[in-house]
Design a protein around this motif. Structure first.
Motif, short mmCIF file in Angstrom:
data_model
loop_
_atom_site.label_atom_id
_atom_site.label_comp_id
_atom_site.label_asym_id
_atom_site.label_seq_id
_atom_site.Cartn_x
_atom_site.Cartn_y
_atom_site.Cartn_z
N GLU A 190 0.83 -1.20 0.00
CA GLU A 190 0.00 0.00 0.00
C GLU A 190 0.87 1.26 0.00
O GLU A 190 1.86 1.33 0.74
N PHE A 191 0.44 2.23 -0.81
CA PHE A 191 1.17 3.49 -0.94
C PHE A 191 0.21 4.66 -0.77
O PHE A 191 -0.90 4.65 -1.31
N VAL A 192 0.64 5.66 -0.03
CA VAL A 192 -0.12 6.91 0.13
C VAL A 192 0.85 8.06 -0.08
O VAL A 192 1.95 8.06 0.47
N GLY A 193 0.44 9.02 -0.88
CA GLY A 193 1.35 10.10 -1.22
C GLY A 193 2.53 9.61 -2.03
O GLY A 193 3.59 10.23 -2.04
N GLY A 194 2.35 8.47 -2.71
CA GLY A 194 3.42 7.88 -3.51
C GLY A 194 4.46 7.15 -2.71
O GLY A 194 5.43 6.64 -3.28
N LYS A 195 4.29 7.05 -1.38
CA LYS A 195 5.26 6.42 -0.51
C LYS A 195 4.67 5.17 0.16
O LYS A 195 3.50 5.13 0.49
N PHE A 196 5.53 4.18 0.37
CA PHE A 196 5.11 2.92 0.96
C PHE A 196 4.60 3.12 2.38
O PHE A 196 5.22 3.81 3.19
N VAL A 197 3.46 2.49 2.68
CA VAL A 197 2.87 2.55 4.02
C VAL A 197 3.00 1.21 4.74
O VAL A 197 3.54 1.12 5.84
N TYR A 198 2.47 0.15 4.12
CA TYR A 198 2.63 -1.18 4.69
C TYR A 198 2.33 -2.23 3.63
O TYR A 198 1.78 -1.93 2.57
N ALA A 199 2.70 -3.48 3.94
CA ALA A 199 2.38 -4.62 3.07
C ALA A 199 1.43 -5.53 3.82
O ALA A 199 1.54 -5.72 5.04
N VAL A 200 0.49 -6.10 3.09
CA VAL A 200 -0.45 -7.04 3.69
C VAL A 200 -0.36 -8.37 2.94
O VAL A 200 -0.29 -8.42 1.72
N ARG A 201 -0.30 -9.43 3.71
CA ARG A 201 -0.27 -10.78 3.15
C ARG A 201 -1.71 -11.27 3.03
O ARG A 201 -2.48 -11.23 4.00
N VAL A 202 -2.09 -11.73 1.83
CA VAL A 202 -3.46 -12.14 1.56
C VAL A 202 -3.51 -13.63 1.27
O VAL A 202 -2.89 -14.09 0.31
N ASP A 203 -4.22 -14.38 2.09
CA ASP A 203 -4.37 -15.82 1.90
C ASP A 203 -5.30 -16.06 0.70
O ASP A 203 -6.39 -15.52 0.63
N THR A 204 -4.85 -16.88 -0.24
CA THR A 204 -5.63 -17.15 -1.45
C THR A 204 -6.13 -18.60 -1.51
O THR A 204 -6.58 -19.05 -2.56
N SER A 205 -6.05 -19.31 -0.40
CA SER A 205 -6.38 -20.73 -0.43
C SER A 205 -7.85 -20.99 -0.70
O SER A 205 -8.22 -22.09 -1.12
N GLU A 206 -8.71 -20.00 -0.47
CA GLU A 206 -10.15 -20.19 -0.71
C GLU A 206 -10.62 -19.52 -1.99
O GLU A 206 -11.81 -19.47 -2.25
N GLY A 207 -9.70 -19.00 -2.78
CA GLY A 207 -10.08 -18.36 -4.02
C GLY A 207 -9.31 -17.08 -4.25
O GLY A 207 -8.64 -16.57 -3.35
N PHE A 208 -9.46 -16.56 -5.45
CA PHE A 208 -8.66 -15.41 -5.86
C PHE A 208 -9.46 -14.11 -5.73
O PHE A 208 -9.43 -13.25 -6.59
N GLU A 209 -10.20 -13.98 -4.60
CA GLU A 209 -10.90 -12.74 -4.27
C GLU A 209 -9.99 -11.97 -3.32
O GLU A 209 -9.86 -12.30 -2.16
N LEU A 210 -9.32 -10.95 -3.85
CA LEU A 210 -8.27 -10.30 -3.08
C LEU A 210 -8.64 -8.89 -2.61
O LEU A 210 -7.83 -8.21 -2.03
N CYS A 211 -9.86 -8.46 -2.88
CA CYS A 211 -10.27 -7.13 -2.45
C CYS A 211 -10.34 -7.09 -0.93
O CYS A 211 -11.08 -7.87 -0.33
N PRO A 212 -9.59 -6.20 -0.29
CA PRO A 212 -9.57 -6.18 1.18
C PRO A 212 -10.73 -5.42 1.81
O PRO A 212 -10.85 -5.41 3.02
N ALA A 213 -11.58 -4.77 1.00
CA ALA A 213 -12.68 -3.99 1.56
C ALA A 213 -13.61 -4.91 2.35
O ALA A 213 -13.94 -6.00 1.93
N ASP A 214 -14.07 -4.42 3.50
CA ASP A 214 -14.93 -5.23 4.35
C ASP A 214 -16.22 -5.63 3.64
O ASP A 214 -16.77 -6.70 3.87
N ALA A 215 -16.72 -4.76 2.76
CA ALA A 215 -17.99 -5.01 2.10
C ALA A 215 -17.83 -5.78 0.79
O ALA A 215 -18.81 -6.03 0.11
N CYS A 216 -16.61 -6.14 0.43
CA CYS A 216 -16.35 -6.74 -0.88
C CYS A 216 -16.56 -8.24 -0.82
O CYS A 216 -15.79 -8.95 -0.18
#
Length: 316
Positions: A190-216
């Motif tokens: 993740e980048f804000v203001g063009g600068k790195f903020v943090y990295a998030v590891r996303v488990d894909t074992s249940e499918g390739f739905e990678l949107c992190p939004a709570d409502a997604c």
């Protein structure tokens, strides 16, 4: 009075930013661009403009929201308004072809990809992978649209002629090499203001739905990186993530006038990084952020507030 204008087409994905803007007591206005008009004879209001337009807007019935947003952004930029994630960012948001070309231009490796229009052309493109597993996906996508994993041309033919084939909204299907990871996860930076903020590891074992939004939420899709049963949360912020790829990512964002984005990559069994998505309408997962004590939308709101302060002298 100058204010922060948020351009979008999804109320659910915007409410977290609104909450942070209100926490910081920042003046704002939401522009929902599913429908609207642009009077080219008038000047836009003064302020800071942030576009959160999404490539997947058509899945919510907002087929022409990106096109209307393109017109609005051109209007704003013609009047020298301060725009974050403007016209160039939108061009990349709605085209993975353009994303990959820009990533490659700055030395970022992407999976081998062929773009095709037409079922026969999709078959011809798949033949280039010489029997190796491959993935199909939509060029104008988001939310894992059109992602399917195939191990043979026969399976592809069944899909193309069957009832589950998804026609991309722009007509372009991507055929892409399958990057097999030794573990079922991808990394999103993740980048804000063009600068790195943090990295998030996303488990894909249940499918390739990678949107992190709570409502997604969407239905199950073929998983391109394994089928292990997850034992950890789907989204986990990686503490102290560091990799030389981050410098190149920041170069890509700067060159394309992208200020806020999430960039996703996967590692193969040799540890090589393959980057496959730049998401300029980035969302954040609240559970992962609460666990790590890091908050993307707060970073975005703070960034926009500082830019408004520069523009209009508003105290943050």
């Amino acid at each position: 009075m100058s204010k922060i204008y948020v351009i979008h087409e999804n109320d659910e994905w915007t409410q977290h930013l609104v909450k942070r803007l209100e926490e910081l007591n920042l003046p704002y206005e939401l522009w929902h661009l599913d429908q609207g008009t642009v009077d080219l004879s008038e000047a836009p209001p003064e302020g800071v403009f942030y576009s959160r337009m999404s490539a997947s807007s058509h899945t919510r019935g907002h087929r022409y929201a990106p096109e209307l947003t393109s017109a609005v952004l051109a209007w704003l930029e013609a009047h020298d308004r301060k725009v974050f994630n403007g016209s160039r960012a939108l061009q990349l948001e709605v085209s993975k072809v353009q994303q990959y070309l820009e990533l490659n231009r700055y030395g970022v490796k992407t999976p081998k990809t062929v773009a095709a229009v037409g079922k026969e052309q999709i078959r011809e493109a798949a033949a280039k992978f010489a029997g190796a597993p491959f993935i199909t996906k939509h060029n104008r996508a988001g939310k894992g649209l059109g992602v399917q994993l195939f191990y043979s041309l026969e399976a592809l033919n069944e899909y193309l002629e069957g009832p589950t084939f998804e026609e991309p909204v722009d007509g372009i299907t991507l055929i892409q090499e399958y990057i097999q990871s030794p573990e079922p996860y991808i990394t999103r930076c993740e980048f804000v203001g063009g600068k790195f903020v943090y990295a998030v590891r996303v488990d894909t074992s249940e499918g390739f739905e990678l949107c992190p939004a709570d409502a997604c939420q969407i239905g199950d899709l073929f998983c391109p990186v394994g089928e292990e049963v997850p034992t950890k949360p789907k989204f986990q912020i990686v503490e102290n993530f560091a990799d030389p790829i981050l410098e190149r990512y920041e170069q890509v964002l700067a060159a394309n006038d992208i200020h806020i984005a999430g960039i996703e990559f996967i590692r193969n069994s040799e540890g090589e990084i393959f980057t496959y998505d730049i998401n300029t309408n980035t969302n954040y997962n609240s559970d992962a952020e609460d666990a790590a004590g890091k908050f993307g939308m707060l970073e975005v709101a703070t960034f926009l507030g500082k830019e408004l302060e520069k523009l209009a002298g508003v105290e943050v």
